[in-house]
Design a protein around this motif. Structure first.
Motif, PDB file in Angstrom:
ATOM      1  N   ILE A 235     -18.491  -6.108  -0.851  1.00  0.00           N
ATOM      2  CA  ILE A 235     -18.147  -4.688  -0.970  1.00  0.00           C
ATOM      3  C   ILE A 235     -16.702  -4.540  -1.422  1.00  0.00           C
ATOM      4  O   ILE A 235     -16.376  -3.740  -2.309  1.00  0.00           O
ATOM      5  CB  ILE A 235     -18.395  -3.968   0.366  1.00  0.00           C
ATOM      6  CG1 ILE A 235     -19.894  -3.922   0.655  1.00  0.00           C
ATOM      7  CG2 ILE A 235     -17.824  -2.557   0.330  1.00  0.00           C
ATOM      8  CD1 ILE A 235     -20.236  -3.310   1.987  1.00  0.00           C
TER       9      ILE A 235
ATOM     10  N   PHE B 161      -9.835 -11.876   9.622  1.00  0.00           N
ATOM     11  CA  PHE B 161      -9.891 -11.354  10.992  1.00  0.00           C
ATOM     12  C   PHE B 161     -11.342 -11.307  11.494  1.00  0.00           C
ATOM     13  O   PHE B 161     -11.632 -11.756  12.599  1.00  0.00           O
ATOM     14  CB  PHE B 161      -9.261  -9.966  11.039  1.00  0.00           C
ATOM     15  CG  PHE B 161      -9.252  -9.347  12.405  1.00  0.00           C
ATOM     16  CD1 PHE B 161      -8.322  -9.748  13.347  1.00  0.00           C
ATOM     17  CD2 PHE B 161     -10.179  -8.381  12.755  1.00  0.00           C
ATOM     18  CE1 PHE B 161      -8.318  -9.189  14.608  1.00  0.00           C
ATOM     19  CE2 PHE B 161     -10.181  -7.820  14.013  1.00  0.00           C
ATOM     20  CZ  PHE B 161      -9.240  -8.222  14.939  1.00  0.00           C
ATOM     21  N   ILE B 162     -12.248 -10.786  10.668  1.00  0.00           N
ATOM     22  CA  ILE B 162     -13.653 -10.742  11.078  1.00  0.00           C
ATOM     23  C   ILE B 162     -14.148 -12.152  11.355  1.00  0.00           C
ATOM     24  O   ILE B 162     -14.834 -12.415  12.344  1.00  0.00           O
ATOM     25  CB  ILE B 162     -14.537 -10.118   9.976  1.00  0.00           C
ATOM     26  CG1 ILE B 162     -14.069  -8.725   9.636  1.00  0.00           C
ATOM     27  CG2 ILE B 162     -15.988 -10.078  10.399  1.00  0.00           C
ATOM     28  CD1 ILE B 162     -14.821  -8.134   8.470  1.00  0.00           C
TER      29      ILE B 162
ATOM     30  N   LEU C 164      -4.777  -6.519   2.095  1.00  0.00           N
ATOM     31  CA  LEU C 164      -5.282  -6.007   3.376  1.00  0.00           C
ATOM     32  C   LEU C 164      -6.744  -6.422   3.564  1.00  0.00           C
ATOM     33  O   LEU C 164      -7.168  -6.813   4.656  1.00  0.00           O
ATOM     34  CB  LEU C 164      -5.156  -4.480   3.397  1.00  0.00           C
ATOM     35  CG  LEU C 164      -5.305  -3.806   4.758  1.00  0.00           C
ATOM     36  CD1 LEU C 164      -4.222  -4.287   5.706  1.00  0.00           C
ATOM     37  CD2 LEU C 164      -5.246  -2.305   4.625  1.00  0.00           C
TER      38      LEU C 164
ATOM     39  N   THR D 299     -15.353  -2.603  -4.806  1.00  0.00           N
ATOM     40  CA  THR D 299     -14.471  -1.436  -4.728  1.00  0.00           C
ATOM     41  C   THR D 299     -13.130  -1.721  -5.395  1.00  0.00           C
ATOM     42  O   THR D 299     -12.545  -0.831  -6.005  1.00  0.00           O
ATOM     43  CB  THR D 299     -14.249  -1.000  -3.273  1.00  0.00           C
ATOM     44  OG1 THR D 299     -13.962  -2.137  -2.493  1.00  0.00           O
ATOM     45  CG2 THR D 299     -15.457  -0.298  -2.724  1.00  0.00           C
TER      46      THR D 299
ATOM     47  N   LEU E 295       0.827  -1.210   0.000  1.00  0.00           N
ATOM     48  CA  LEU E 295       0.000   0.000   0.000  1.00  0.00           C
ATOM     49  C   LEU E 295       0.860   1.259   0.000  1.00  0.00           C
ATOM     50  O   LEU E 295       0.447   2.314  -0.480  1.00  0.00           O
ATOM     51  CB  LEU E 295      -0.879  -0.025   1.253  1.00  0.00           C
ATOM     52  CG  LEU E 295      -2.168   0.761   1.285  1.00  0.00           C
ATOM     53  CD1 LEU E 295      -3.033   0.375   0.122  1.00  0.00           C
ATOM     54  CD2 LEU E 295      -2.898   0.489   2.586  1.00  0.00           C
TER      55      LEU E 295
ATOM     56  N   VAL F 112      -8.298  -8.612   6.616  1.00  0.00           N
ATOM     57  CA  VAL F 112      -9.410  -8.118   7.421  1.00  0.00           C
ATOM     58  C   VAL F 112     -10.573  -9.108   7.402  1.00  0.00           C
ATOM     59  O   VAL F 112     -11.191  -9.379   8.423  1.00  0.00           O
ATOM     60  CB  VAL F 112      -9.859  -6.734   6.910  1.00  0.00           C
ATOM     61  CG1 VAL F 112     -11.178  -6.332   7.532  1.00  0.00           C
ATOM     62  CG2 VAL F 112      -8.811  -5.700   7.206  1.00  0.00           C
TER      63      VAL F 112
ATOM     64  N   THR G  96     -20.692  -9.919   3.504  1.00  0.00           N
ATOM     65  CA  THR G  96     -20.970  -8.539   3.092  1.00  0.00           C
ATOM     66  C   THR G  96     -19.669  -7.810   2.772  1.00  0.00           C
ATOM     67  O   THR G  96     -19.561  -7.122   1.752  1.00  0.00           O
ATOM     68  CB  THR G  96     -21.705  -7.800   4.214  1.00  0.00           C
ATOM     69  OG1 THR G  96     -22.695  -8.655   4.746  1.00  0.00           O
ATOM     70  CG2 THR G  96     -22.332  -6.538   3.706  1.00  0.00           C
ATOM     71  N   ALA G  97     -18.676  -7.998   3.659  1.00  0.00           N
ATOM     72  CA  ALA G  97     -17.408  -7.285   3.465  1.00  0.00           C
ATOM     73  C   ALA G  97     -16.729  -7.742   2.193  1.00  0.00           C
ATOM     74  O   ALA G  97     -16.126  -6.936   1.473  1.00  0.00           O
ATOM     75  CB  ALA G  97     -16.510  -7.510   4.678  1.00  0.00           C
TER      76      ALA G  97
ATOM     77  N   PRO H 280     -20.457 -13.463  12.356  1.00  0.00           N
ATOM     78  CA  PRO H 280     -19.255 -12.992  11.648  1.00  0.00           C
ATOM     79  C   PRO H 280     -19.181 -13.534  10.233  1.00  0.00           C
ATOM     80  O   PRO H 280     -18.678 -12.853   9.330  1.00  0.00           O
ATOM     81  CB  PRO H 280     -18.108 -13.534  12.499  1.00  0.00           C
ATOM     82  CG  PRO H 280     -18.661 -13.666  13.837  1.00  0.00           C
ATOM     83  CD  PRO H 280     -20.091 -14.053  13.649  1.00  0.00           C
TER      84      PRO H 280
ATOM     85  N   LEU I 209     -21.240 -11.279   8.267  1.00  0.00           N
ATOM     86  CA  LEU I 209     -20.552  -9.987   8.110  1.00  0.00           C
ATOM     87  C   LEU I 209     -19.467 -10.092   7.050  1.00  0.00           C
ATOM     88  O   LEU I 209     -19.299  -9.206   6.202  1.00  0.00           O
ATOM     89  CB  LEU I 209     -19.933  -9.542   9.439  1.00  0.00           C
ATOM     90  CG  LEU I 209     -20.875  -9.315  10.613  1.00  0.00           C
ATOM     91  CD1 LEU I 209     -20.098  -8.763  11.791  1.00  0.00           C
ATOM     92  CD2 LEU I 209     -21.998  -8.365  10.249  1.00  0.00           C
TER      93      LEU I 209
ATOM     94  N   MET J 292     -13.182 -13.508  14.598  1.00  0.00           N
ATOM     95  CA  MET J 292     -13.750 -12.833  15.759  1.00  0.00           C
ATOM     96  C   MET J 292     -14.971 -13.582  16.292  1.00  0.00           C
ATOM     97  O   MET J 292     -15.455 -13.310  17.380  1.00  0.00           O
ATOM     98  CB  MET J 292     -14.128 -11.399  15.423  1.00  0.00           C
ATOM     99  CG  MET J 292     -12.931 -10.476  15.380  1.00  0.00           C
ATOM    100  SD  MET J 292     -12.009 -10.427  16.919  1.00  0.00           S
ATOM    101  CE  MET J 292     -10.563 -11.370  16.470  1.00  0.00           C
ATOM    102  N   GLY J 293     -15.493 -14.537  15.524  1.00  0.00           N
ATOM    103  CA  GLY J 293     -16.524 -15.435  16.054  1.00  0.00           C
ATOM    104  C   GLY J 293     -15.887 -16.602  16.791  1.00  0.00           C
ATOM    105  O   GLY J 293     -16.567 -17.542  17.147  1.00  0.00           O
ATOM    106  N   ARG J 294     -14.593 -16.537  17.011  1.00  0.00           N
ATOM    107  CA  ARG J 294     -13.771 -17.569  17.634  1.00  0.00           C
ATOM    108  C   ARG J 294     -13.621 -18.766  16.703  1.00  0.00           C
ATOM    109  O   ARG J 294     -14.447 -19.013  15.832  1.00  0.00           O
ATOM    110  CB  ARG J 294     -14.321 -18.057  18.983  1.00  0.00           C
ATOM    111  CG  ARG J 294     -14.581 -16.956  19.983  1.00  0.00           C
ATOM    112  CD  ARG J 294     -13.291 -16.261  20.417  1.00  0.00           C
ATOM    113  NE  ARG J 294     -13.528 -15.476  21.636  1.00  0.00           N
ATOM    114  CZ  ARG J 294     -13.952 -14.215  21.622  1.00  0.00           C
ATOM    115  NH1 ARG J 294     -14.180 -13.618  20.477  1.00  0.00           N
ATOM    116  NH2 ARG J 294     -14.109 -13.577  22.766  1.00  0.00           N
TER     117      ARG J 294
ATOM    118  N   LEU K 283      -4.122  -3.202  -1.262  1.00  0.00           N
ATOM    119  CA  LEU K 283      -5.499  -3.072  -0.758  1.00  0.00           C
ATOM    120  C   LEU K 283      -6.188  -4.419  -0.736  1.00  0.00           C
ATOM    121  O   LEU K 283      -6.896  -4.766   0.206  1.00  0.00           O
ATOM    122  CB  LEU K 283      -6.285  -2.110  -1.653  1.00  0.00           C
ATOM    123  CG  LEU K 283      -6.122  -0.624  -1.378  1.00  0.00           C
ATOM    124  CD1 LEU K 283      -6.882   0.164  -2.425  1.00  0.00           C
ATOM    125  CD2 LEU K 283      -6.636  -0.277  -0.001  1.00  0.00           C
TER     126      LEU K 283
END
Lengths: 543, 118
Positions: free
Chosen positions: B80, B44-45, B37, B84, B22, B41, B76-77, B70, B73, B48-50, B34
């Motif tokens: 998107i 990582f999300i 990264l 992008t 980046l 991410v 969706t991420a 998660p 989520l 986060m639900g373990r 990008l």
């Protein structure tokens, strides 16, 4: 149930759905570009798109005003998507703050769109569809009651803004456009990390639920949670152009075409709104071990933003850049008031936010009107031939400049006075007073220098670059934005009552939680995370 | 070595590569950065639900249930992020055509001055 009742019930969703549906309709209608050399069919289609866009934005304004009237007695309207109960489903929440921001968005959007129909919308394709998508993203970000949903609406408004920024094209727009997109995508990655961390520690992303659960987190988890909240502060600070994350703004806003830059004046306010919602309320006072993590950072950085903004404005060589730097400076003033973390200061911040958005949007439009009458010199701040309408444009410029710099009796003065008043007896009082007053003085100098060069210190030896004045349509758009700002002075008392009530409502976390989650909801309800129910306290992640 | 350690270092390494790219001067490495990264991410999300093995995907009577949120989520991420990335590639190409250089600042790179060469 009669139709009127049904309509009223779905009003919060309409604020988001109306621009979305309009945008889709405009996309379906197609757009071959309606420029001067296009076919008769293309011109008719552009005219139709203009009408649809304007009517839809007007209806959006009426919906927003209706919502604000409904919210003004303190009721919190909750719209449950698909009727799922609160922490599980996504909710749209309209409280005083959301309604206020919706009204402000539409109030800026309508004159700006009116201005754009004066010609800018024909410089590229799909301007009207993108404009409506931008409005949808803005409205969604202001009404959503869910942190992840906030991210989604951020992306919607950003994607629209990426394309709008490049509207009209040209080398400079693509250059800053690429940087703008890359920076925003990096910020989005940070946003997701922060949201994921918050979810991991609290088990919810519903804002009302979060406000109840964040205080319950303690021990080492609280430190991680605070880090997550600060990560979100970085993201929102980037959108709001908080120092040191403000360097992208002047070049970007100065490169955008005038109506787009004026619309972007509200985009920095999305960042301010999110800081208030997340760092101010969810992680505000009474947030337990993770409380007020933003406080040591926000106030000093905001004051630095204000000072840097005005320094940039003094050094600016073109009018749009000067205004863009003043936008940075005004965001600094707003955030400094937020950083005081008192009810009175928040109320002052909201009042100042409204006036600065209106005035900055008006100034961006005005800058182009002035530049159009200066021939090849355009918006550069060097002496040139006189403009065709010095009295009209100079007068409007003077009005906007006086409000931006904070001269009485304009709303900028009232807002700054409220901020100064709210900071009394605060530990940072001296710093706030000296920065706000000094910044006001320096903005005045910067704007006076610009006005001097543009209207007074003109080169009379040159013939006027043009004799045609700005069209009534374009002037009326700028005039209505500045007129709305002046009206803020006239109706200052009711407006201040509303902002006072807004900041009091923001502090009442329990009422918000009860409205969204219901009596059974909140701290007593089972968390949305299934394994917590069964293995409370056990080592969670061991397979 | 536990699964957590492996996943955590993996995310860390991918983020490191993403951030390094980046910070490059040309738009192509920046877009790649990008993307990397974004991958980091997304994982990582998801974590986060373990991390779970042999857990039921939906609520059952059994002892362990994986957290489905998660995963939703992340979906969706990803969508998107995909959109992008597509847009930023197109924008980078267009910027290259307009300015004749693929440097993110829009100015030709001074060859040999720094490590910006491919």
């Amino acid at each position: 149930m009669n139709p009127a009742q049904m309509f009223g019930e779905h009003l919060p969703a309409m604020a988001v759905l109306l621009p979305a549906l309009t945008a889709i309709l405009l996309l379906v209608m197609g757009d071959q570009g309606g420029g001067a050399n296009s076919s008769e069919r293309g011109r008719r289609r552009l005219l139709r798109a203009r009408r649809i866009g304007l009517v839809s934005t007007l209806i959006g304004l009426l919906i927003a005003i209706e919502l604000a009237v409904l919210a003004s007695d303190g009721a919190i309207m909750v719209y449950r998507m698909g009727d799922w109960p609160a922490p599980y489903g996504i909710v749209l929440v309209i409280d005083r703050l959301s309604a206020l921001m919706l009204v402000l968005t539409s109030a800026v959007a309508l004159p700006v769109l009116w201005y754009a129909t004066g010609g800018w919308d024909a410089h590229g394709r799909y301007f009207h569809a993108l404009f409506q998508f931008q409005l949808m993203g803005l409205a969604g970000a202001f009404v959503t009651g869910d942190l992840f949903n906030l991210f989604v609406f951020f992306e919607v408004l950003l994607i629209a803004s990426y394309v709008l920024l490049a509207h009209g094209q040209g080398r400079e727009r693509f250059r800053v456009g690429l940087q703008y997109v890359v920076l925003n995508l990096a910020a989005s990655a940070l946003f997701l990390i922060g949201v994921a961390l918050i979810y991991a520690l609290t088990g919810t992303l519903n804002m009302a639920d979060l406000a109840l659960r964040v205080p319950m987190v303690d021990g080492p988890d609280a430190a991680v949670l605070e880090a997550a909240s600060l990560m979100l502060l970085v993201v929102f600070g980037f959108k709001a152009a908080l120092v040191p994350l403000s360097m992208w703004l002047p070049a970007t806003y100065a490169a955008a075409c005038a109506p787009v830059a004026a619309l972007f004046a509200i985009m920095t306010k999305v960042g301010v709104y999110s800081i208030l919602r997340v760092n101010g309320v969810i992680f505000g006072v009474d947030a337990g071990a993770a409380a007020l993590g933003a406080q040591p950072w926000l106030l000093p950085l905001a004051l630095a933003t204000s000072a840097l903004g005005v320094t940039g404005a003094r050094a600016a060589r073109t009018l749009p850049r000067l205004i863009a730097w003043l936008t940075v400076s005004s965001v600094g003033t707003i955030l400094a008031a937020l950083g005081l973390f008192t009810e009175a200061a928040w109320s002052a911040a909201l009042y100042y936010l409204i006036q600065s958005t209106l005035v900055m949007a008006g100034l961006f439009l005005l800058a182009e009107l002035v530049a159009a009458q200066r021939g090849d010199t355009a918006d550069r701040l060097v002496p040139a031939s006189p403009v065709a309408q010095p009295a009209l444009l100079g007068g409007l410029m003077l009005l906007a400049a006086a409000s931006a710099a904070g001269l009485p009796p304009l709303p900028g003065f009232l807002g700054k006075l409220m901020i100064l008043n709210a900071s009394s007896a605060h530990a940072w009082q001296v710093a706030v007073w000296s920065v706000v007053l000094l910044v006001g003085f320096l903005s005045l100098l910067g704007l006076a220098r610009a006005g001097n060069v543009l209207f007074w210190h003109v080169r009379d030896d040159l013939p006027p670059a043009t004799h045609t004045g700005a069209s009534l349509k374009l002037v009326s758009a700028a005039l209505s934005l500045l007129g709305a700002a002046v009206a803020m002075s006239v109706f200052a008392a009711p407006l201040m009552r509303y902002t006072d009530a807004t900041s009091a409502q923001l502090r009442d976390r329990d009422a918000y939680a009860e409205a969204v989650l219901g009596e059974q909801g909140g701290a007593q309800a089972d968390t949305a995370r299934p394994y917590r129910i069964q293995r409370r306290g056990a080592g969670e992640s061991q397979p | 070595m536990s699964m957590e350690f492996l996943v955590a270092t993996g995310i860390g390494w991918v983020s490191f590569c993403g951030i390094y790219l980046l910070l490059r001067g040309r738009s192509y490495p920046v877009v790649l950065g990008l993307t990397l990264l974004g991958y980091a991410v997304n994982v990582f999300i998801f974590t986060m639900g373990r991390l779970w093995t042999a857990a039921a995907p939906i609520l059952t009577d059994g002892p362990d249930v994986a957290d489905p949120l998660p995963q939703a989520l992340v979906l969706t991420a990803i969508v998107i992020g995909f959109a992008t990335t597509g847009f930023v590639i197109e924008l980078a190409l267009r910027s290259h055509h307009e300015s004749g250089t693929d440097h993110v600042d829009g100015t030709p790179v001074d060859e040999g001055a720094d490590g910006d060469r491919q």
